[in-house]
Design a protein around this motif. Structure first.
Motif, PDB file in Angstrom:
ATOM      1  N   VAL A  14       0.823  -0.707  -0.108  1.00  0.00           N
ATOM      2  CA  VAL A  14       0.306   0.390   0.299  1.00  0.00           C
ATOM      3  C   VAL A  14       0.744   1.073   0.063  1.00  0.00           C
ATOM      4  O   VAL A  14       1.698   1.332   1.004  1.00  0.00           O
ATOM      5  CB  VAL A  14      -0.734  -0.403   1.424  1.00  0.00           C
ATOM      6  CG1 VAL A  14      -1.873   1.220   1.419  1.00  0.00           C
ATOM      7  CG2 VAL A  14      -2.092  -0.757   0.966  1.00  0.00           C
ATOM      8  N   ARG A  15       0.869   1.908  -1.523  1.00  0.00           N
ATOM      9  CA  ARG A  15       1.698   3.419  -1.080  1.00  0.00           C
ATOM     10  C   ARG A  15       0.408   4.328  -1.679  1.00  0.00           C
ATOM     11  O   ARG A  15      -0.909   4.368  -1.256  1.00  0.00           O
ATOM     12  CB  ARG A  15       2.746   3.502  -2.014  1.00  0.00           C
ATOM     13  CG  ARG A  15       1.842   3.428  -3.115  1.00  0.00           C
ATOM     14  CD  ARG A  15       3.141   2.932  -4.663  1.00  0.00           C
ATOM     15  NE  ARG A  15       3.034   3.016  -5.609  1.00  0.00           N
ATOM     16  CZ  ARG A  15       2.067   3.599  -6.474  1.00  0.00           C
ATOM     17  NH1 ARG A  15       2.470   4.833  -6.324  1.00  0.00           N
ATOM     18  NH2 ARG A  15       1.634   3.280  -7.663  1.00  0.00           N
ATOM     19  N   PHE A  16       1.011   5.455  -0.942  1.00  0.00           N
ATOM     20  CA  PHE A  16      -0.069   7.094  -1.061  1.00  0.00           C
ATOM     21  C   PHE A  16       0.932   7.619  -3.018  1.00  0.00           C
ATOM     22  O   PHE A  16       2.247   7.763  -3.249  1.00  0.00           O
ATOM     23  CB  PHE A  16       0.240   7.750  -0.692  1.00  0.00           C
ATOM     24  CG  PHE A  16       0.045   7.084   1.055  1.00  0.00           C
ATOM     25  CD1 PHE A  16      -1.329   7.770   1.685  1.00  0.00           C
ATOM     26  CD2 PHE A  16       0.538   6.364   1.747  1.00  0.00           C
ATOM     27  CE1 PHE A  16      -1.772   7.609   2.929  1.00  0.00           C
ATOM     28  CE2 PHE A  16      -0.411   5.654   3.008  1.00  0.00           C
ATOM     29  CZ  PHE A  16      -1.736   6.427   3.448  1.00  0.00           C
ATOM     30  N   GLY A  17       0.151   8.220  -3.555  1.00  0.00           N
ATOM     31  CA  GLY A  17       0.552   9.036  -4.501  1.00  0.00           C
ATOM     32  C   GLY A  17      -0.505   9.977  -4.432  1.00  0.00           C
ATOM     33  O   GLY A  17      -1.625  10.666  -4.116  1.00  0.00           O
ATOM     34  N   ARG A  78       2.416   7.626  -9.974  1.00  0.00           N
ATOM     35  CA  ARG A  78       3.471   6.737  -9.943  1.00  0.00           C
ATOM     36  C   ARG A  78       4.544   6.998  -8.290  1.00  0.00           C
ATOM     37  O   ARG A  78       5.107   6.705  -7.689  1.00  0.00           O
ATOM     38  CB  ARG A  78       4.899   6.753 -11.018  1.00  0.00           C
ATOM     39  CG  ARG A  78       3.779   6.273 -12.094  1.00  0.00           C
ATOM     40  CD  ARG A  78       5.322   6.194 -13.419  1.00  0.00           C
ATOM     41  NE  ARG A  78       4.634   5.300 -14.360  1.00  0.00           N
ATOM     42  CZ  ARG A  78       4.144   6.246 -15.354  1.00  0.00           C
ATOM     43  NH1 ARG A  78       4.259   7.735 -15.475  1.00  0.00           N
ATOM     44  NH2 ARG A  78       3.210   5.598 -16.303  1.00  0.00           N
ATOM     45  N   SER A  79       4.508   8.803  -7.789  1.00  0.00           N
ATOM     46  CA  SER A  79       5.029   8.979  -6.563  1.00  0.00           C
ATOM     47  C   SER A  79       4.372  10.490  -5.887  1.00  0.00           C
ATOM     48  O   SER A  79       2.976  10.686  -6.826  1.00  0.00           O
ATOM     49  CB  SER A  79       6.740   9.729  -6.585  1.00  0.00           C
ATOM     50  OG  SER A  79       6.417  10.549  -7.398  1.00  0.00           O
ATOM     51  N   PRO A  80       4.658  10.646  -4.990  1.00  0.00           N
ATOM     52  CA  PRO A  80       4.348  11.645  -4.921  1.00  0.00           C
ATOM     53  C   PRO A  80       4.196  12.821  -5.003  1.00  0.00           C
ATOM     54  O   PRO A  80       3.567  13.590  -4.540  1.00  0.00           O
ATOM     55  CB  PRO A  80       4.407  11.882  -2.381  1.00  0.00           C
ATOM     56  CG  PRO A  80       4.784  10.456  -2.459  1.00  0.00           C
ATOM     57  CD  PRO A  80       5.192   9.931  -3.534  1.00  0.00           C
ATOM     58  N   ASP A 151      -1.109  15.792   4.525  1.00  0.00           N
ATOM     59  CA  ASP A 151      -1.656  14.481   4.641  1.00  0.00           C
ATOM     60  C   ASP A 151      -1.116  13.172   4.617  1.00  0.00           C
ATOM     61  O   ASP A 151      -1.484  12.612   5.227  1.00  0.00           O
ATOM     62  CB  ASP A 151      -2.951  14.418   3.468  1.00  0.00           C
ATOM     63  CG  ASP A 151      -4.266  13.958   3.530  1.00  0.00           C
ATOM     64  OD1 ASP A 151      -4.919  13.475   4.758  1.00  0.00           O
ATOM     65  OD2 ASP A 151      -3.890  12.176   3.230  1.00  0.00           O
ATOM     66  N   VAL A 152      -0.079  12.975   3.168  1.00  0.00           N
ATOM     67  CA  VAL A 152       0.356  11.871   3.228  1.00  0.00           C
ATOM     68  C   VAL A 152       1.128  11.389   4.788  1.00  0.00           C
ATOM     69  O   VAL A 152       1.432  10.608   5.217  1.00  0.00           O
ATOM     70  CB  VAL A 152       0.890  11.875   1.591  1.00  0.00           C
ATOM     71  CG1 VAL A 152       2.165  10.166   2.293  1.00  0.00           C
ATOM     72  CG2 VAL A 152      -0.023  12.027   0.858  1.00  0.00           C
ATOM     73  N   VAL A 153       1.916  12.928   4.853  1.00  0.00           N
ATOM     74  CA  VAL A 153       2.716  12.394   6.135  1.00  0.00           C
ATOM     75  C   VAL A 153       1.737  12.224   7.266  1.00  0.00           C
ATOM     76  O   VAL A 153       2.357  11.316   8.034  1.00  0.00           O
ATOM     77  CB  VAL A 153       3.796  14.110   6.363  1.00  0.00           C
ATOM     78  CG1 VAL A 153       4.447  13.497   7.474  1.00  0.00           C
ATOM     79  CG2 VAL A 153       4.474  14.273   5.409  1.00  0.00           C
ATOM     80  N   THR A 202      -2.568   2.354  -4.487  1.00  0.00           N
ATOM     81  CA  THR A 202      -2.423   2.975  -4.220  1.00  0.00           C
ATOM     82  C   THR A 202      -3.399   4.040  -3.321  1.00  0.00           C
ATOM     83  O   THR A 202      -4.955   3.848  -3.932  1.00  0.00           O
ATOM     84  CB  THR A 202      -1.615   4.002  -5.709  1.00  0.00           C
ATOM     85  OG1 THR A 202      -0.766   3.369  -6.031  1.00  0.00           O
ATOM     86  CG2 THR A 202      -1.514   4.841  -6.016  1.00  0.00           C
ATOM     87  N   LEU A 203      -3.172   5.047  -2.766  1.00  0.00           N
ATOM     88  CA  LEU A 203      -4.081   5.775  -1.848  1.00  0.00           C
ATOM     89  C   LEU A 203      -4.189   7.170  -2.362  1.00  0.00           C
ATOM     90  O   LEU A 203      -2.741   7.997  -2.427  1.00  0.00           O
ATOM     91  CB  LEU A 203      -4.019   5.796  -0.377  1.00  0.00           C
ATOM     92  CG  LEU A 203      -4.505   3.975   0.005  1.00  0.00           C
ATOM     93  CD1 LEU A 203      -3.858   4.480   1.535  1.00  0.00           C
ATOM     94  CD2 LEU A 203      -5.838   3.700   0.213  1.00  0.00           C
ATOM     95  N   VAL A 204      -4.531   8.635  -2.413  1.00  0.00           N
ATOM     96  CA  VAL A 204      -4.482   9.146  -3.337  1.00  0.00           C
ATOM     97  C   VAL A 204      -5.109  10.794  -2.657  1.00  0.00           C
ATOM     98  O   VAL A 204      -6.793  10.865  -2.799  1.00  0.00           O
ATOM     99  CB  VAL A 204      -5.575  10.090  -4.848  1.00  0.00           C
ATOM    100  CG1 VAL A 204      -4.758  10.453  -5.360  1.00  0.00           C
ATOM    101  CG2 VAL A 204      -3.952   8.219  -5.484  1.00  0.00           C
ATOM    102  N   PRO A 205      -4.341  11.752  -2.050  1.00  0.00           N
ATOM    103  CA  PRO A 205      -5.297  12.612  -1.053  1.00  0.00           C
ATOM    104  C   PRO A 205      -6.185  13.282  -1.888  1.00  0.00           C
ATOM    105  O   PRO A 205      -5.502  13.284  -3.000  1.00  0.00           O
ATOM    106  CB  PRO A 205      -4.500  13.166  -0.759  1.00  0.00           C
ATOM    107  CG  PRO A 205      -2.826  12.626  -1.234  1.00  0.00           C
ATOM    108  CD  PRO A 205      -3.699  11.218  -1.286  1.00  0.00           C
ATOM    109  N   THR A 206      -7.299  13.911  -2.163  1.00  0.00           N
ATOM    110  CA  THR A 206      -7.327  15.041  -3.267  1.00  0.00           C
ATOM    111  C   THR A 206      -7.997  16.402  -2.051  1.00  0.00           C
ATOM    112  O   THR A 206      -8.691  15.537  -0.953  1.00  0.00           O
ATOM    113  CB  THR A 206      -8.778  14.275  -3.600  1.00  0.00           C
ATOM    114  OG1 THR A 206      -9.415  15.673  -4.666  1.00  0.00           O
ATOM    115  CG2 THR A 206      -9.802  14.158  -4.034  1.00  0.00           C
ATOM    116  N   MET A 207      -7.992  16.600  -2.681  1.00  0.00           N
ATOM    117  CA  MET A 207      -8.452  18.290  -2.763  1.00  0.00           C
ATOM    118  C   MET A 207     -10.465  17.904  -2.916  1.00  0.00           C
ATOM    119  O   MET A 207     -11.465  19.262  -2.550  1.00  0.00           O
ATOM    120  CB  MET A 207      -7.811  19.805  -2.550  1.00  0.00           C
ATOM    121  CG  MET A 207      -6.868  20.047  -2.761  1.00  0.00           C
ATOM    122  SD  MET A 207      -6.168  19.798  -0.963  1.00  0.00           S
ATOM    123  CE  MET A 207      -7.461  21.615  -0.132  1.00  0.00           C
TER     124      MET A 207
END
Length: 321
Positions: A14-17, A78-80, A151-153, A202-207
């Motif tokens: 599990v990762r973030f982007g 692919r990355s943050p 948020d990712v942090v 992949t977990l993607v924070p969004t506004m």
């Protein structure tokens, strides 16, 4: 309901982007139905004039009345540190078959504006998206990215302190994880179950989502969730501070210390407090020199967090006598 089945190896992957193109696509929902996105209303209002001369025919064809958008607008980052120009360059290479299929999945047909030559249609779409970015995102993207990175942090700290399960269950009220299956309650009435099978989640924070979002089709496993501090991006914040600490540090520094229970960048703090970044920097330097806050680099941003000493100072100020 969308269900992602995770094996042991999938949990470890599990990762973030962060995806600028996802933000562009999801922002179309706030533009189409602003009343449904109250936290984004200030952004919608402030950018309205700048959006007046855009290619609305093309942009409107990228969303339907259910507020669905085609999956090609939701690439798995692919990355943050994904950049918009990289994502648009990849979108420019989309196969005509997939371009049409993703549009049909949303509209049941290919909208007239994107009929004819697929190559010309893709170029027109990318041009419309670039214009939307320049009009509504370019000036504020560093601020948006700061909120998304913070948020990712924060989620990373949650994993370290409480485990992956608690972090996943805290992403949104519409997301549940039981140790093996991640369930995402969507407005799509159809049930889907998809195995991760080593492809990673992949977990993607969004506004620009209130609940949670996911691809319509069977693409790479991805969940878009509401970033913490969405509203703080647009509204100045006034954080209450303990009077005793304010008497020592001053009201501004005590408020900053109170707010830094979670990581934040200078830009994000400046927006939240309605002051200039240089003013925030001056206060942060003083707090860091006193050992009350610590800093760490995350990508292109420097994030600040209250230290143990800072937390102890605040706790002592409010301890009952």
């Amino acid at each position: 309901m969308l269900r992602y089945e995770l094996e042991e190896q999938d949990v470890a992957a599990v990762r973030f982007g962060i995806s600028p193109l996802c933000e562009l696509g999801l922002s179309l929902r706030a533009i189409r139905a602003p009343a449904s996105f109250p936290l984004q209303l200030p952004w919608v209002s402030r950018t309205e004039a700048a959006r007046a001369d855009l290619d609305h025919e093309a942009l409107d064809a990228l969303i339907d009345d259910r507020l669905w958008t085609p999956d090609f607008l939701n690439p798995r980052p692919r990355s943050p540190l994904t950049r918009l120009d990289e994502e648009l360059a990849e979108l420019d290479r989309i196969a005509p078959e997939r371009f049409h299929a993703d549009l049909v999945a949303v509209h049941g047909r290919v909208p007239e504006v994107f009929g004819g030559s697929p190559r010309a249609a893709v170029r027109r779409m990318i041009g419309a998206l670039e214009e939307l970015w320049d009009a509504s995102f370019a000036a504020t993207w560093p601020r948006m990215r700061a909120v998304l990175e913070a948020d990712v942090v924060h989620r990373g700290r949650q994993i370290a302190q409480s485990g992956l399960g608690e972090m996943l269950n805290g992403l949104s009220s519409t997301i549940d994880f039981d140790g093996e299956i991640l369930s995402v309650r969507l407005r799509d009435p159809n049930d889907r179950t998809q195995r991760i099978d080593g492809t990673g989640l992949t977990l993607v924070p969004t506004m620009f989502t209130r609940r949670s979002s996911a691809p319509i089709g069977w693409g790479p496993p991805m969940v878009m969730y509401p970033a913490r501090g969405q509203g703080a991006l647009w509204e100045a914040e006034r954080v209450a501070n303990p009077e005793a600490v304010a008497g020592i540090l001053g009201a501004a520094r005590a408020s900053l210390l109170t707010a830094l229970a979670d990581p934040a960048s200078t830009t994000e703090l400046a927006i939240r407090f309605g002051v200039t970044p240089s003013a925030v920097n001056q206060h942060l330097r003083a707090l860091r020199a006193a050992g009350l806050v610590v800093s760490t680099r995350y990508g292109r941003s420097v994030l600040y967090l209250r230290s143990d000493l800072g937390s102890a100072l605040l706790a002592g100020a409010v301890r009952p006598r």
